[in-house]
Design a protein around this motif. Structure first.
Motif, PDB file in Angstrom:
ATOM      1  N   ILE A  25       8.681  -9.616   5.162  1.00  0.00           N
ATOM      2  CA  ILE A  25       7.865  -8.452   4.793  1.00  0.00           C
ATOM      3  C   ILE A  25       6.618  -8.899   4.039  1.00  0.00           C
ATOM      4  O   ILE A  25       5.501  -8.438   4.319  1.00  0.00           O
ATOM      5  CB  ILE A  25       8.698  -7.477   3.942  1.00  0.00           C
ATOM      6  CG1 ILE A  25       9.822  -6.866   4.785  1.00  0.00           C
ATOM      7  CG2 ILE A  25       7.809  -6.378   3.352  1.00  0.00           C
ATOM      8  CD1 ILE A  25      10.780  -5.994   4.004  1.00  0.00           C
ATOM      9  N   CYS A  29       2.851  -8.223   5.422  1.00  0.00           N
ATOM     10  CA  CYS A  29       2.065  -7.222   4.696  1.00  0.00           C
ATOM     11  C   CYS A  29       0.812  -7.796   4.040  1.00  0.00           C
ATOM     12  O   CYS A  29      -0.116  -7.045   3.720  1.00  0.00           O
ATOM     13  CB  CYS A  29       2.932  -6.544   3.638  1.00  0.00           C
ATOM     14  SG  CYS A  29       4.193  -5.451   4.319  1.00  0.00           S
ATOM     15  N   VAL A 162      12.670   3.317  14.897  1.00  0.00           N
ATOM     16  CA  VAL A 162      11.216   3.182  15.019  1.00  0.00           C
ATOM     17  C   VAL A 162      10.753   3.541  16.425  1.00  0.00           C
ATOM     18  O   VAL A 162       9.774   4.272  16.611  1.00  0.00           O
ATOM     19  CB  VAL A 162      10.770   1.745  14.669  1.00  0.00           C
ATOM     20  CG1 VAL A 162       9.291   1.548  14.998  1.00  0.00           C
ATOM     21  CG2 VAL A 162      11.023   1.455  13.196  1.00  0.00           C
ATOM     22  N   PHE A 166       8.807   7.136  15.343  1.00  0.00           N
ATOM     23  CA  PHE A 166       8.223   6.410  14.217  1.00  0.00           C
ATOM     24  C   PHE A 166       7.879   7.354  13.067  1.00  0.00           C
ATOM     25  O   PHE A 166       8.114   7.016  11.897  1.00  0.00           O
ATOM     26  CB  PHE A 166       6.958   5.665  14.653  1.00  0.00           C
ATOM     27  CG  PHE A 166       6.203   5.055  13.501  1.00  0.00           C
ATOM     28  CD1 PHE A 166       6.632   3.881  12.919  1.00  0.00           C
ATOM     29  CD2 PHE A 166       5.063   5.683  12.986  1.00  0.00           C
ATOM     30  CE1 PHE A 166       5.949   3.327  11.836  1.00  0.00           C
ATOM     31  CE2 PHE A 166       4.378   5.133  11.907  1.00  0.00           C
ATOM     32  CZ  PHE A 166       4.826   3.955  11.339  1.00  0.00           C
ATOM     33  N   TRP A 170       9.127   6.862   9.290  1.00  0.00           N
ATOM     34  CA  TRP A 170       8.165   6.619   8.228  1.00  0.00           C
ATOM     35  C   TRP A 170       8.296   7.657   7.119  1.00  0.00           C
ATOM     36  O   TRP A 170       8.205   7.338   5.924  1.00  0.00           O
ATOM     37  CB  TRP A 170       6.761   6.616   8.814  1.00  0.00           C
ATOM     38  CG  TRP A 170       5.721   5.986   7.952  1.00  0.00           C
ATOM     39  CD1 TRP A 170       4.572   6.542   7.481  1.00  0.00           C
ATOM     40  CD2 TRP A 170       5.723   4.635   7.451  1.00  0.00           C
ATOM     41  NE1 TRP A 170       3.862   5.648   6.728  1.00  0.00           N
ATOM     42  CE2 TRP A 170       4.541   4.469   6.701  1.00  0.00           C
ATOM     43  CE3 TRP A 170       6.601   3.567   7.579  1.00  0.00           C
ATOM     44  CZ2 TRP A 170       4.233   3.270   6.064  1.00  0.00           C
ATOM     45  CZ3 TRP A 170       6.293   2.368   6.950  1.00  0.00           C
ATOM     46  CH2 TRP A 170       5.127   2.231   6.204  1.00  0.00           C
ATOM     47  N   PHE A 202       0.338   1.064  10.594  1.00  0.00           N
ATOM     48  CA  PHE A 202       1.690   0.909  10.061  1.00  0.00           C
ATOM     49  C   PHE A 202       2.715   0.762  11.179  1.00  0.00           C
ATOM     50  O   PHE A 202       3.703   0.030  11.037  1.00  0.00           O
ATOM     51  CB  PHE A 202       2.044   2.094   9.163  1.00  0.00           C
ATOM     52  CG  PHE A 202       1.447   2.001   7.790  1.00  0.00           C
ATOM     53  CD1 PHE A 202       1.830   0.991   6.929  1.00  0.00           C
ATOM     54  CD2 PHE A 202       0.495   2.909   7.357  1.00  0.00           C
ATOM     55  CE1 PHE A 202       1.288   0.887   5.652  1.00  0.00           C
ATOM     56  CE2 PHE A 202      -0.064   2.813   6.086  1.00  0.00           C
ATOM     57  CZ  PHE A 202       0.333   1.800   5.233  1.00  0.00           C
ATOM     58  N   ASN A 203       2.489   1.462  12.270  1.00  0.00           N
ATOM     59  CA  ASN A 203       3.377   1.317  13.424  1.00  0.00           C
ATOM     60  C   ASN A 203       3.370  -0.130  13.914  1.00  0.00           C
ATOM     61  O   ASN A 203       4.430  -0.741  14.115  1.00  0.00           O
ATOM     62  CB  ASN A 203       2.910   2.262  14.535  1.00  0.00           C
ATOM     63  CG  ASN A 203       3.967   2.434  15.618  1.00  0.00           C
ATOM     64  OD1 ASN A 203       4.975   1.727  15.628  1.00  0.00           O
ATOM     65  ND2 ASN A 203       3.740   3.363  16.520  1.00  0.00           N
ATOM     66  N   LEU A 206       4.988  -2.575  11.371  1.00  0.00           N
ATOM     67  CA  LEU A 206       6.443  -2.546  11.354  1.00  0.00           C
ATOM     68  C   LEU A 206       7.029  -3.427  12.454  1.00  0.00           C
ATOM     69  O   LEU A 206       7.997  -4.163  12.232  1.00  0.00           O
ATOM     70  CB  LEU A 206       6.936  -1.106  11.504  1.00  0.00           C
ATOM     71  CG  LEU A 206       8.369  -0.828  11.067  1.00  0.00           C
ATOM     72  CD1 LEU A 206       8.620  -1.309   9.640  1.00  0.00           C
ATOM     73  CD2 LEU A 206       8.679   0.656  11.178  1.00  0.00           C
ATOM     74  N   TYR A 207       6.436  -3.372  13.640  1.00  0.00           N
ATOM     75  CA  TYR A 207       6.902  -4.244  14.728  1.00  0.00           C
ATOM     76  C   TYR A 207       6.655  -5.716  14.385  1.00  0.00           C
ATOM     77  O   TYR A 207       7.476  -6.583  14.691  1.00  0.00           O
ATOM     78  CB  TYR A 207       6.194  -3.878  16.035  1.00  0.00           C
ATOM     79  CG  TYR A 207       6.744  -2.636  16.693  1.00  0.00           C
ATOM     80  CD1 TYR A 207       8.047  -2.614  17.190  1.00  0.00           C
ATOM     81  CD2 TYR A 207       5.975  -1.475  16.809  1.00  0.00           C
ATOM     82  CE1 TYR A 207       8.563  -1.468  17.788  1.00  0.00           C
ATOM     83  CE2 TYR A 207       6.485  -0.334  17.407  1.00  0.00           C
ATOM     84  CZ  TYR A 207       7.772  -0.336  17.894  1.00  0.00           C
ATOM     85  OH  TYR A 207       8.295   0.799  18.482  1.00  0.00           O
TER      86      TYR A 207
END
Length: 235
Positions: A25, A29, A162, A166, A170, A202-203, A206-207
């Motif tokens: 993460i 990020c 997800v 999604f 979220w 963000f989608n 996340l992947y």
């Protein structure tokens, strides 16, 4: 003694997986290259993100780096002025700043847990190497496989959620980690923060996180498997 060693084996496995999970993460990020790539391809109402915000690519990169530096605790506040759409103004409003305090606290807490997990996994490894010596890798690999299977179920559940919806995932995520306020509900019309990282970002993030975590876990699995085989062959 056998039960104690087994407990340390599982402590090692759980701590290592948690460390790899949170490290994945963190890596994703704060990957500036990923942000740059997404900012080049994502549009908002037909405009590139930099244009929509009212700056150029260099200004957007500066904004992004400032935002990430705040989360990394390298700057004290989100007080920042910049020329947007030809007018010098405060970039982030109070709602955005307050929400980012929550995000920063969540991130710093997660990194503290990651660091503790690393210490626990190393301490467990050292203990087992001292107590079991060559048998340690076989014990560790077995416990890691079992623990990984359990975590694999969680990962599959997240991926399924997800892919299926999604937006619902979220929203649930924010209700869990930001319970008690709705500061995360930002507008693409007024809030620069969500313009920098819109929903599509963000989608994709996340992947990216899911793939990275899987790679990290796979590398750990292959490493422990290789060490286990080498020790077994040597015996």
């Amino acid at each position: 003694m056998i039960l104690k060693n087994r407990l340390f084996s599982y402590l090692f496995s759980i701590s290592l997986i948690l460390f790899l999970f949170l490290s994945g993460i963190d890596f994703c990020c704060f990957n500036r290259s990923f942000y740059n790539y997404q900012h080049e391809r994502i549009t908002i109402n037909g405009q590139r993100i930099s244009e929509y915000i009212g700056t150029d690519d260099e200004g957007l990169a500066e904004l992004t780096d400032f935002l990430l530096s705040y989360l990394e605790n390298r700057v004290d506040s989100l007080d920042m002025k910049m020329e947007l759409h030809g007018t010098t103004r405060e970039v982030f409003n109070q709602k955005e700043k307050t929400h980012m305090v929550d995000v920063k606290n969540l991130y710093l807490t997660a990194m503290s847990i990651r660091n503790i997990s690393l210490v626990l996994s190393l301490a467990s490894l050292i203990y087992l190497l001292i107590k079991e010596k060559a048998k340690s890798f076989s014990s560790l690999f077995y416990s890691f496989k079992k623990t990984l299977m359990a975590h694999g179920i969680v990962i599959v559940a997240i991926v399924t959620a997800v892919i299926a919806d999604f937006d619902s995932f979220w929203t649930t995520f924010h209700h869990i980690f930001f319970a008690g306020n709705d500061l995360w509900l930002l507008s693409l019309k007024t809030d620069v923060l969500i313009m920098i990282v819109p929903p599509e970002f963000f989608n994709n993030l996340l992947y990216f996180i899911i793939i990275t975590i899987i790679v990290f876990l796979l590398v750990a699995y292959l490493l422990l498997s290789t060490l286990d085989r080498k020790v077994a062959n040597r015996d």
